[in-house]
Design a protein around this motif. Structure first.
Motif, PDB file in Angstrom:
ATOM      1  N   GLU A   1       1.073  -0.553   4.418  1.00 33.67           N
ATOM      2  CA  GLU A   1       1.905  -0.616   3.220  1.00 33.67           C
ATOM      3  C   GLU A   1       1.305  -1.576   2.197  1.00 33.67           C
ATOM      4  O   GLU A   1       1.234  -1.261   0.993  1.00 33.67           O
ATOM      5  CB  GLU A   1       3.320  -1.066   3.605  1.00 33.67           C
ATOM      6  CG  GLU A   1       4.281  -1.251   2.435  1.00 33.67           C
ATOM      7  CD  GLU A   1       4.799   0.064   1.867  1.00 33.67           C
ATOM      8  OE1 GLU A   1       5.692   0.009   0.997  1.00 33.67           O
ATOM      9  OE2 GLU A   1       4.313   1.145   2.257  1.00 33.67           O
ATOM     10  N   GLU A   2       0.864  -2.716   2.674  1.00 33.04           N
ATOM     11  CA  GLU A   2       0.252  -3.713   1.782  1.00 33.04           C
ATOM     12  C   GLU A   2      -0.975  -3.136   1.074  1.00 33.04           C
ATOM     13  O   GLU A   2      -1.207  -3.409  -0.117  1.00 33.04           O
ATOM     14  CB  GLU A   2      -0.150  -4.934   2.610  1.00 33.04           C
ATOM     15  CG  GLU A   2      -0.861  -6.025   1.838  1.00 33.04           C
ATOM     16  CD  GLU A   2      -1.370  -7.114   2.761  1.00 33.04           C
ATOM     17  OE1 GLU A   2      -2.388  -7.744   2.421  1.00 33.04           O
ATOM     18  OE2 GLU A   2      -0.754  -7.331   3.836  1.00 33.04           O
ATOM     19  N   LYS A   3      -1.757  -2.328   1.797  1.00 37.71           N
ATOM     20  CA  LYS A   3      -2.979  -1.750   1.235  1.00 37.71           C
ATOM     21  C   LYS A   3      -2.727  -0.406   0.551  1.00 37.71           C
ATOM     22  O   LYS A   3      -3.659   0.205   0.026  1.00 37.71           O
ATOM     23  CB  LYS A   3      -4.020  -1.564   2.346  1.00 37.71           C
ATOM     24  CG  LYS A   3      -4.477  -2.871   2.986  1.00 37.71           C
ATOM     25  CD  LYS A   3      -5.185  -3.763   1.973  1.00 37.71           C
ATOM     26  CE  LYS A   3      -5.675  -5.048   2.594  1.00 37.71           C
ATOM     27  NZ  LYS A   3      -6.413  -5.898   1.646  1.00 37.71           N
ATOM     28  N   ASN A   4      -1.480   0.056   0.580  1.00 37.77           N
ATOM     29  CA  ASN A   4      -1.113   1.348   0.010  1.00 37.77           C
ATOM     30  C   ASN A   4      -1.998   2.471   0.569  1.00 37.77           C
ATOM     31  O   ASN A   4      -2.468   3.337  -0.165  1.00 37.77           O
ATOM     32  CB  ASN A   4      -1.201   1.313  -1.520  1.00 37.77           C
ATOM     33  CG  ASN A   4      -0.454   2.475  -2.161  1.00 37.77           C
ATOM     34  OD1 ASN A   4       0.531   2.985  -1.625  1.00 37.77           O
ATOM     35  ND2 ASN A   4      -0.928   2.921  -3.314  1.00 37.77           N
ATOM     36  N   LYS A   5      -2.203   2.406   1.873  1.00 41.30           N
ATOM     37  CA  LYS A   5      -3.057   3.388   2.551  1.00 41.30           C
ATOM     38  C   LYS A   5      -2.252   4.650   2.881  1.00 41.30           C
ATOM     39  O   LYS A   5      -1.196   4.563   3.505  1.00 41.30           O
ATOM     40  CB  LYS A   5      -3.610   2.787   3.845  1.00 41.30           C
ATOM     41  CG  LYS A   5      -4.514   3.707   4.652  1.00 41.30           C
ATOM     42  CD  LYS A   5      -5.797   4.060   3.903  1.00 41.30           C
ATOM     43  CE  LYS A   5      -6.638   2.843   3.612  1.00 41.30           C
ATOM     44  NZ  LYS A   5      -7.954   3.210   2.997  1.00 41.30           N
TER      45      LYS A   5
ATOM     46  N   TYR B   1       9.079   2.612   3.219  1.00 44.56           N
ATOM     47  CA  TYR B   1       7.622   2.454   3.135  1.00 44.56           C
ATOM     48  C   TYR B   1       7.018   3.477   2.173  1.00 44.56           C
ATOM     49  O   TYR B   1       7.056   4.682   2.418  1.00 44.56           O
ATOM     50  CB  TYR B   1       6.991   2.589   4.528  1.00 44.56           C
ATOM     51  CG  TYR B   1       7.183   1.378   5.400  1.00 44.56           C
ATOM     52  CD1 TYR B   1       6.239   0.361   5.430  1.00 44.56           C
ATOM     53  CD2 TYR B   1       8.330   1.242   6.186  1.00 44.56           C
ATOM     54  CE1 TYR B   1       6.415  -0.765   6.226  1.00 44.56           C
ATOM     55  CE2 TYR B   1       8.510   0.112   6.990  1.00 44.56           C
ATOM     56  CZ  TYR B   1       7.555  -0.885   6.992  1.00 44.56           C
ATOM     57  OH  TYR B   1       7.729  -2.001   7.774  1.00 44.56           O
ATOM     58  N   ARG B   2       6.416   2.994   1.108  1.00 48.11           N
ATOM     59  CA  ARG B   2       5.818   3.875   0.102  1.00 48.11           C
ATOM     60  C   ARG B   2       4.524   4.511   0.586  1.00 48.11           C
ATOM     61  O   ARG B   2       4.115   5.558   0.086  1.00 48.11           O
ATOM     62  CB  ARG B   2       5.541   3.086  -1.178  1.00 48.11           C
ATOM     63  CG  ARG B   2       6.797   2.546  -1.874  1.00 48.11           C
ATOM     64  CD  ARG B   2       6.403   1.523  -2.908  1.00 48.11           C
ATOM     65  NE  ARG B   2       5.722   0.381  -2.273  1.00 48.11           N
ATOM     66  CZ  ARG B   2       4.976  -0.496  -2.932  1.00 48.11           C
ATOM     67  NH1 ARG B   2       4.801  -0.383  -4.230  1.00 48.11           N
ATOM     68  NH2 ARG B   2       4.388  -1.496  -2.277  1.00 48.11           N
ATOM     69  N   CYS B   3       3.856   3.887   1.566  1.00 51.63           N
ATOM     70  CA  CYS B   3       2.579   4.425   2.046  1.00 51.63           C
ATOM     71  C   CYS B   3       2.768   5.685   2.886  1.00 51.63           C
ATOM     72  O   CYS B   3       1.822   6.464   3.066  1.00 51.63           O
ATOM     73  CB  CYS B   3       1.818   3.375   2.848  1.00 51.63           C
ATOM     74  SG  CYS B   3       2.604   2.918   4.430  1.00 51.63           S
TER      75      CYS B   3
ATOM     76  N   GLU C   1       3.385   9.192   3.522  1.00 50.51           N
ATOM     77  CA  GLU C   1       3.432  10.445   2.776  1.00 50.51           C
ATOM     78  C   GLU C   1       4.252  11.509   3.507  1.00 50.51           C
ATOM     79  O   GLU C   1       4.959  12.297   2.873  1.00 50.51           O
ATOM     80  CB  GLU C   1       2.014  10.976   2.554  1.00 50.51           C
ATOM     81  CG  GLU C   1       1.148  10.073   1.696  1.00 50.51           C
ATOM     82  CD  GLU C   1      -0.231  10.651   1.458  1.00 50.51           C
ATOM     83  OE1 GLU C   1      -0.903  10.224   0.507  1.00 50.51           O
ATOM     84  OE2 GLU C   1      -0.646  11.548   2.235  1.00 50.51           O
TER      85      GLU C   1
END
Length: 241
Positions: free
Chosen positions: A154-158, A187-189, A191
């Motif tokens: 999440e921090e790295k937007n992976k 969690y935005r990461c 998909e």
């Protein structure tokens, strides 16, 4: 540097987007009750192949035209037991314009593993159970590193796809499914979420290996219960694969 490789699959269709070359690495610290690859557990076994990153890439490039809209997925076992090999192999793949994916439990969270997360294009993160006690009983290890891995992604937007196996008598519980969906939703990461129905097709392998299959009396998940789980995850806004 050599990688201990259990097996190779040249036309995978269930381990990431498109048609993929799938690499199964040897060794895993988890002992999931429903694991269908117990022959990958022992990290001391060399596996079927012992290859350098360059040698493995050469094998992949034989199929480059077939995986052009897919890529390479490395799974296991637990691939992050061999992070230096992964880092070098994924670097070579990127130089060759090949999409990379890592299928991992996230149970190994180290600085070397973080470098692998940084370079790979997509992470398929296996979340076995969101309940800490159940996770330990189901896998033999604590959940802490998996959650740390998710936070790092999440921090790295992976780009991340979460995989979760629905097991009758274990994770097939509406309250637990809702708890899992609620935990993952912010969690935005993430998909997509892939909800996988438990099956017992690996049981025969245990018999062949002379091992006890501890879910011997567990029935495969029904289509109705799988759709029920999918609806629970969709209702919190998660895209279900």
């Amino acid at each position: 540097m050599l990688g201990r490789i259990h097996s190779l699959e040249s036309f995978g269709t269930v381990d990431g987007p498109g048609i993929r070359f799938v690499v199964f690495l040897q060794g895993c610290p988890l002992r999931c009750l429903y694991c269908h690859n117990p022959d990958t557990w022992d990290p001391k076994q060399t596996g079927k192949y012992v290859l350098s990153p360059e040698e493995l890439l050469t094998e992949v490039l034989r199929y480059k035209s077939f995986i052009a809209k897919g890529g390479v997925t490395v799974t296991g076992g637990e691939p992050l037991l061999q992070p230096e090999f992964l880092l070098e192999f994924f670097s070579l793949c990127k130089e060759s314009g090949i999409h990379t994916a890592l299928d991992t439990s996230g149970a190994i969270f180290t600085e070397a593993g973080q470098k692998v997360f940084d370079i790979v294009d997509l992470v398929l993160l296996d979340v076995k159970s969101i309940d800490a006690d159940q996770h330990k009983k189901l896998t033999g290890v604590r959940i802490d590193n998996t959650l740390q891995s998710l936070n790092y992604l999440e921090e790295k937007n992976k780009p991340t796809w979460v995989r979760h196996v629905i097991v009758p008598g274990w994770t097939d519980d509406d309250l637990l499914l809702k708890r899992t969906a609620d935990y993952l939703a912010p969690y935005r990461c993430i998909e997509k979420v892939e909800l996988l129905p438990y099956h017992d097709m690996g049981a025969r392998k245990y018999e062949q290996l002379g091992m006890e299959y501890r879910l011997e009396n567990t029935s495969p998940l029904s289509k109705e219960r799988l759709e029920n789980a999918r609806n629970i995850f969709r209702n919190v806004g998660l895209q279900v694969l």
